[in-house]
Scaffold this motif. Sequence first.
Motif, short mmCIF file in Angstrom:
data_model
loop_
_atom_site.label_atom_id
_atom_site.label_comp_id
_atom_site.label_asym_id
_atom_site.label_seq_id
_atom_site.Cartn_x
_atom_site.Cartn_y
_atom_site.Cartn_z
N SER A 1 1.14 -1.13 -0.25
CA SER A 1 -0.05 0.07 -0.30
C SER A 1 0.95 1.38 -0.46
N ARG A 2 2.12 1.03 0.35
CA ARG A 2 2.52 2.88 -0.01
C ARG A 2 3.53 2.81 -1.22
N LEU A 3 3.15 4.16 -0.96
CA LEU A 3 3.24 4.33 -2.59
C LEU A 3 3.78 6.24 -2.24
N PRO A 4 5.24 6.45 -1.91
CA PRO A 4 5.42 7.67 -1.93
C PRO A 4 5.80 8.20 -2.91
N LYS A 5 5.67 9.65 -3.27
CA LYS A 5 5.68 10.92 -4.15
C LYS A 5 7.14 10.90 -4.15
N ASN A 6 8.08 10.61 -3.65
CA ASN A 6 9.46 11.34 -3.81
C ASN A 6 10.53 9.79 -4.17
N ASN A 7 11.47 9.90 -5.00
CA ASN A 7 12.27 9.01 -5.03
C ASN A 7 12.99 8.50 -3.45
N THR A 8 12.87 7.52 -2.69
CA THR A 8 13.16 7.36 -0.72
C THR A 8 14.36 5.60 -1.52
N PHE A 9 15.48 5.82 -0.73
CA PHE A 9 16.01 5.49 -0.59
C PHE A 9 15.82 4.80 0.95
N HIS A 10 15.88 3.29 1.11
CA HIS A 10 16.38 2.78 2.68
C HIS A 10 17.17 1.71 3.56
N LYS B 1 21.59 1.65 3.31
CA LYS B 1 22.41 2.82 3.21
C LYS B 1 23.44 3.04 2.16
N ASN B 2 24.45 4.08 1.55
CA ASN B 2 24.91 3.20 0.28
C ASN B 2 25.93 2.70 0.98
N SER B 3 26.42 1.72 1.71
CA SER B 3 27.72 1.23 2.07
C SER B 3 27.34 -0.53 2.13
N ASP B 4 25.95 -0.37 2.28
CA ASP B 4 24.90 -1.61 1.94
C ASP B 4 24.92 -2.91 1.23
N THR B 5 25.60 -3.90 1.10
CA THR B 5 25.47 -4.43 -0.08
C THR B 5 24.53 -5.06 -1.12
N MET B 6 22.93 -4.55 -0.49
CA MET B 6 21.50 -4.59 -1.45
C MET B 6 21.46 -3.59 -0.96
N GLN B 7 21.17 -2.49 -2.07
CA GLN B 7 20.11 -1.35 -2.06
C GLN B 7 18.75 -1.52 -2.82
N LEU B 8 18.44 -0.88 -1.37
CA LEU B 8 16.19 -0.76 -2.09
C LEU B 8 16.18 0.79 -1.64
N GLY B 9 15.37 0.30 -2.50
CA GLY B 9 14.93 1.98 -2.65
C GLY B 9 12.97 2.22 -3.21
N GLU B 10 12.77 3.19 -3.14
CA GLU B 10 11.40 3.31 -3.36
C GLU B 10 11.78 4.62 -4.98
N LEU B 11 11.17 4.38 -6.37
CA LEU B 11 10.88 5.15 -6.90
C LEU B 11 9.67 6.01 -7.53
N TYR B 12 9.63 7.80 -7.60
CA TYR B 12 8.64 7.66 -8.35
C TYR B 12 9.04 8.32 -9.66
N PHE B 13 7.60 7.93 -10.53
CA PHE B 13 8.53 8.78 -11.96
C PHE B 13 7.16 9.53 -12.29
N LYS B 14 7.28 10.64 -12.29
CA LYS B 14 5.87 11.54 -13.26
C LYS B 14 5.75 11.10 -14.62
N LYS B 15 4.51 10.99 -15.26
CA LYS B 15 4.44 10.24 -17.13
C LYS B 15 5.15 11.40 -17.69
N GLY B 16 6.02 10.91 -18.83
CA GLY B 16 6.57 11.51 -19.42
C GLY B 16 7.77 11.26 -19.13
N SER B 17 8.62 11.32 -17.71
CA SER B 17 10.36 11.34 -17.60
C SER B 17 10.49 10.28 -18.03
N LEU B 18 11.74 10.04 -18.03
CA LEU B 18 12.61 9.21 -18.54
C LEU B 18 13.72 8.75 -17.95
N VAL B 19 14.25 7.88 -18.08
CA VAL B 19 15.89 7.10 -17.09
C VAL B 19 16.55 7.13 -18.90
#
Length: 127
Positions: A9-18, A20-38
């Motif tokens: 049910s969690r839907l953040p409105k911004n990019n959130t990493f849970h 640390k950069n030093s952790d061996t696995m990264q977990l983040g939630e990314l939010y992109f508006k329509k038309g965004s491009l990676v």
Amino acid sequence: MSAVLIRSSRLPKNNTFHTKNSDTMQLGELYFKKGSLVEPHMHLLRKRTVFRTTETLIIKKGNCDIFLYDKKTKIKKFNLKSGDIILLNNIAHSIEFKSNTHIVEIKQGPYSIKGDKIKFREISNEK
């Protein structure tokens, strides 16, 4: 030792990493508006040292309880349902299935069946 739980049910409105950069696995939630491009990209070849396997579980369908342990003592329980995601970062765990459950498991490789895991008996903290 840590576990990161993201409920379906969690839907953040911004990019959130849970993690640390030093952790061996990264977990983040990314939010992109329509038309965004990676932009097209690839990650650079870089030697990394990993001492423990980190797992991410995605519950596609079903229901299970996951138990977290400090050494051999149970310290936390989460009930996971369809759509939930949990990252297990250097923490002992067990899973009890409450229904037929389909899980996607993501972990670092290569994996050794004999060299990557040790099973133990739980020490009860109940008196």
